[in-house]
Design an enzyme around this catalytic site. Sequence first.
Site, mmCIF file in Angstrom:
data_model
loop_
_atom_site.group_PDB
_atom_site.id
_atom_site.type_symbol
_atom_site.label_atom_id
_atom_site.label_comp_id
_atom_site.label_asym_id
_atom_site.label_seq_id
_atom_site.Cartn_x
_atom_site.Cartn_y
_atom_site.Cartn_z
ATOM 1 N N ASP A 426 0.871 -1.179 0.000
ATOM 2 C CA ASP A 426 0.000 0.000 0.000
ATOM 3 C C ASP A 426 0.908 1.229 0.000
ATOM 4 O O ASP A 426 1.601 1.512 0.987
ATOM 5 C CB ASP A 426 -0.870 -0.055 1.276
ATOM 6 N N HIS A 427 0.868 1.945 -1.106
ATOM 7 C CA HIS A 427 1.812 3.057 -1.264
ATOM 8 C C HIS A 427 1.476 4.239 -0.347
ATOM 9 O O HIS A 427 2.283 5.145 -0.184
ATOM 10 C CB HIS A 427 1.825 3.501 -2.737
ATOM 11 N N ARG A 428 0.304 4.203 0.276
ATOM 12 C CA ARG A 428 0.005 5.267 1.235
ATOM 13 C C ARG A 428 0.843 5.102 2.493
ATOM 14 O O ARG A 428 1.079 6.045 3.231
ATOM 15 C CB ARG A 428 -1.490 5.221 1.623
ATOM 16 N N ILE A 430 3.758 2.706 2.574
ATOM 17 C CA ILE A 430 5.137 2.271 2.314
ATOM 18 C C ILE A 430 5.686 2.979 1.089
ATOM 19 O O ILE A 430 5.037 3.033 0.035
ATOM 20 C CB ILE A 430 5.160 0.738 2.117
#
Length: 454
Positions: A426-428, A430
């Site tokens: 989850d780019h939010r 990591i």
Amino acid sequence: MAALLQVLVPDIGDFDDVDVIEVLVAPGDRVAVEQSLVTLESEKATMEIPSPYAGVVKELLVAVGDKVREGSPLAMITVEEAAAAGKLAVPAAKAARAAEATPAPAAKARAAPAAEPAAKAPAPPRREPAAQRGAAERGAGPQEGSPLLGTRRAHASPSVRRLARELGVDLSLVRGSGPKSRILKDDVQGFVRDALARGGPPAPPAGLVLPPAPHVDFTKWGEVEVRQLNKVRRISARNLHRAWISIPHVTQFDEADITDLEAFRRSKADEAKSHGTKLTLLAFLIKAATVVLELFPPFNSSLEPNGEAIVVKKYFHNGIAVDTENGLVVPVIRDADRKGLLDIAAELAALSQKARDRKLGPEDMAGGTFTISSLGGIGGTAFTPIVNAPEVAILGVSKAEMRPVWRGEANEFVPRLMLPLSLAYDHRVIDGADAVRFTTRLKTVLGDIRNLIL
Ligand code: COA
């Protein structure tokens, strides 16, 4: 004296062969005048058919999936003496005769009690097709045309709309699992359960609102077979879809050299067997991932629903994707940081057997902090797994292959067993740099399993 009356489909407009999609009463039920008996669905509208009588349902003459038209018999209702005295009561024989005598298309009585002049019957008004009732049926919540709703129109029967209204659910946010994406009672209840589990209703979609998928008649192009999805597949489809839509996914690919690990694993096969288990590659992956998760706490976290904090878990519960005949399930191995490889291997074997025997309980699948999806026993070079929300990362594993690897110091290619890794996150939560640090560390641990004990 009580009388037995037959209820026919009233005037429903110019529709033939309309589907019965819900039966709302059962034999023995006491019904009131105007209480809905069944829900019908034509190509254009959904409508409920109310009872013209108060009484007890003696017999249902239709079932879900039947096709009906104006004049088709729906149910037999036993009407009490008082109502019978009010001329509504028609002896059963007469009702049946009258029904036979009245050709269905000509039956003009809207309430369609089976006999007696329609003038005396408490004719419920012709039902307005649900599709036309539109916003009024939605009740509370954003209205049609509201910027919060976009243009999506919910496809649901009146009784499901009523349930949604009672529970305060905005149907435009619910995904329908019924035929033609119709929203069912189960979908509304599932939506509420999910919202409660998350601690509140979902934020309304702020930007793009997808229109429902169009219904396509595939029979136009050839033979087809409709296979209903079982509950496991329906639930996982809903969860996967939500995770896919709500999590900005990135997948980091890498390869680990597991030549030495595999040699060690094979050397320990007999020892594992004497413990009554098989030391699988997956057991090493669980252990190695846990060692790396300890070094990278955000990968073992969940994002708060308001997006303002992460909850870092100090326990390490590994979810394992298991492919069963029934669909994909994810049992959890708890406290992998405190367990040895043989214990993990034994637990893994027991859990995957339990999954295939359909014996997993909710507790077996709850509380995971990170998931591993291993397709390597089947094949593949890489894939992009979907994060198992509310976790923030998942490791996909594909098939290890022996390949020539360049060894610069020796100036030669050497044969090495290389394991493809696909870490989706989850780019939010990591950043890409941390993701590649994670996979790099994982490669190191798998490349030299002495790192497992550091
Ligand atoms: N590369 C090469 N071979 C592999 C491998 C890999 N990454 N992983 C397993 N194998 C081999 C093993 O060595 C073993 O062979 P062996 O008997 O000669 O030792 C064989 O495949 C079976 O392996 P095993 O360890 O018994 O099972 P597994 O780890 O492959 O799978 C489950 C266990 C439960 C994960 C698996 O059965 C499963 O369900 N996988 C599918 C998960 C899934 O559907 N994910 C998709 C989610 S999107």
